[in-house]
Design a protein around this motif. Sequence first.
Motif, short mmCIF file in Angstrom:
data_model
loop_
_atom_site.label_atom_id
_atom_site.label_comp_id
_atom_site.label_asym_id
_atom_site.label_seq_id
_atom_site.Cartn_x
_atom_site.Cartn_y
_atom_site.Cartn_z
N THR A 167 0.82 -1.22 0.00
CA THR A 167 0.00 0.00 0.00
C THR A 167 0.85 1.27 0.00
O THR A 167 0.31 2.36 -0.22
CB THR A 167 -0.94 0.05 1.23
N GLU A 192 0.54 3.79 -2.79
CA GLU A 192 -0.50 4.81 -2.81
C GLU A 192 0.09 6.17 -2.41
O GLU A 192 1.02 6.24 -1.61
CB GLU A 192 -1.62 4.45 -1.82
N THR A 233 -2.62 5.80 4.21
CA THR A 233 -3.63 5.83 5.26
C THR A 233 -5.03 5.98 4.69
O THR A 233 -6.01 5.79 5.40
CB THR A 233 -3.36 6.98 6.25
N LEU A 234 -5.12 6.34 3.40
CA LEU A 234 -6.43 6.53 2.76
C LEU A 234 -6.77 5.40 1.81
O LEU A 234 -7.62 5.56 0.94
CB LEU A 234 -6.46 7.87 2.01
N GLY A 248 -8.40 2.66 2.27
CA GLY A 248 -9.82 2.30 2.40
C GLY A 248 -10.14 0.89 1.92
O GLY A 248 -9.39 -0.06 2.16
N PRO A 249 -11.27 0.72 1.19
CA PRO A 249 -11.71 -0.61 0.76
C PRO A 249 -10.72 -1.32 -0.15
O PRO A 249 -10.77 -2.54 -0.28
CB PRO A 249 -13.03 -0.33 0.03
N THR A 304 -9.30 11.64 -1.03
CA THR A 304 -10.13 10.74 -0.24
C THR A 304 -10.48 9.49 -1.02
O THR A 304 -10.59 9.51 -2.25
CB THR A 304 -11.42 11.42 0.22
N MET A 305 -10.65 8.37 -0.31
CA MET A 305 -10.95 7.11 -0.97
C MET A 305 -12.29 7.15 -1.69
O MET A 305 -12.45 6.59 -2.78
CB MET A 305 -10.95 5.98 0.08
N GLU A 306 -13.29 7.84 -1.10
CA GLU A 306 -14.61 7.91 -1.76
C GLU A 306 -14.49 8.57 -3.13
O GLU A 306 -15.08 8.11 -4.10
CB GLU A 306 -15.59 8.69 -0.88
#
Length: 345
Positions: free
Chosen positions: A66, A69, A73-74, A76-77, A155-157
Amino acid sequence: MDDRTGSLAMAALRELWDAGCPIPSPALQGRLLELGFRRWRSFNRRTNLRNPTREDRIHDLTKGLTTLEPDPTLVGPLIKDYHCVATALAAVLEPIEAPQTAVHVSQVRPKTRPRWRRPLEPEAALALWNDFPVDADPRPIVLTGPPGRLPYFPTMENKLASAAAPVVSEVKLPPGVLENLQPQTSPRWQGAPIRVLSAERVLADFPTDRGNRRLPAYSLEIEIENALGRGIVLDPDIEATTWWPAALDPDVRRFDNGFPAYLAADGRSVEIVLFAGSRVHALESPTAVLLITEPEPYVPPGPDAPEAADLAGRSHPVTVHLSSPLGPRVLLAPTTAHPLTVLPR
């Protein structure tokens, strides 16, 4: 890492990508294997666990992967997808009884990846560019990146939305602009669409096979999940003048092809960065040059090569000498026939 292990690991990553895992894209497979190999080998040196299990090592490998990335820390899923990649790599780097990549593949979301061509035979890859107008003046523009790009959001979203949400416009746009922003995934998005709020004509940089070119484009104000940013799309009239083989899927331009190539002053010496102990030679035609990579024989560590094993898992520059100057010909990446960006050394 010996040649067989490296080949099996790359095959596992390709299989995951073909099954829909969004992590091991062709542009990232080498970096994932490089990082994964080093992370797996260094586990015992880094861990404080007394009796670590295989799952402990896979968890540690997942955490290490990870770091690719921008902000781990972001993640997410997507952590589930990274875990899937780590599990597949572990099955190759330290096999258990009858490891089955298919078991890991079944854990990923199917049909969520852009289309990607299978590796091509060298002669077939080179032949795709036989019609390139090498003598044209001016030389046609050859894009090596996407003609449209959405804004980056941390943000992950918003990341998930930019990868899967359909794009709609509240303003009138020329034909072709909106199409270059649409996701290349199955229509499974359940949230709000990405909205284009405004557009203006600008000049913007786009990657080509001869470096960045400043071209007419549209700067778009974009809303993703209540966050605002600006996207860029190449003017469709300019895109229509670019050159691309009719038989090669243009969607491959949506992916960064990795490191650029560097051309020496003699016009014949090309330097590229390769992964894991590879050598390279060139297959040439009057219109294009295809780089072909081959793995070098594995050299186990010993008195004469104490760092051989470490070097087998790292990227390194390699120079190939062409039979004639590259000139206006197109330099192609191995197996995909994708044009590489060539920069002066």
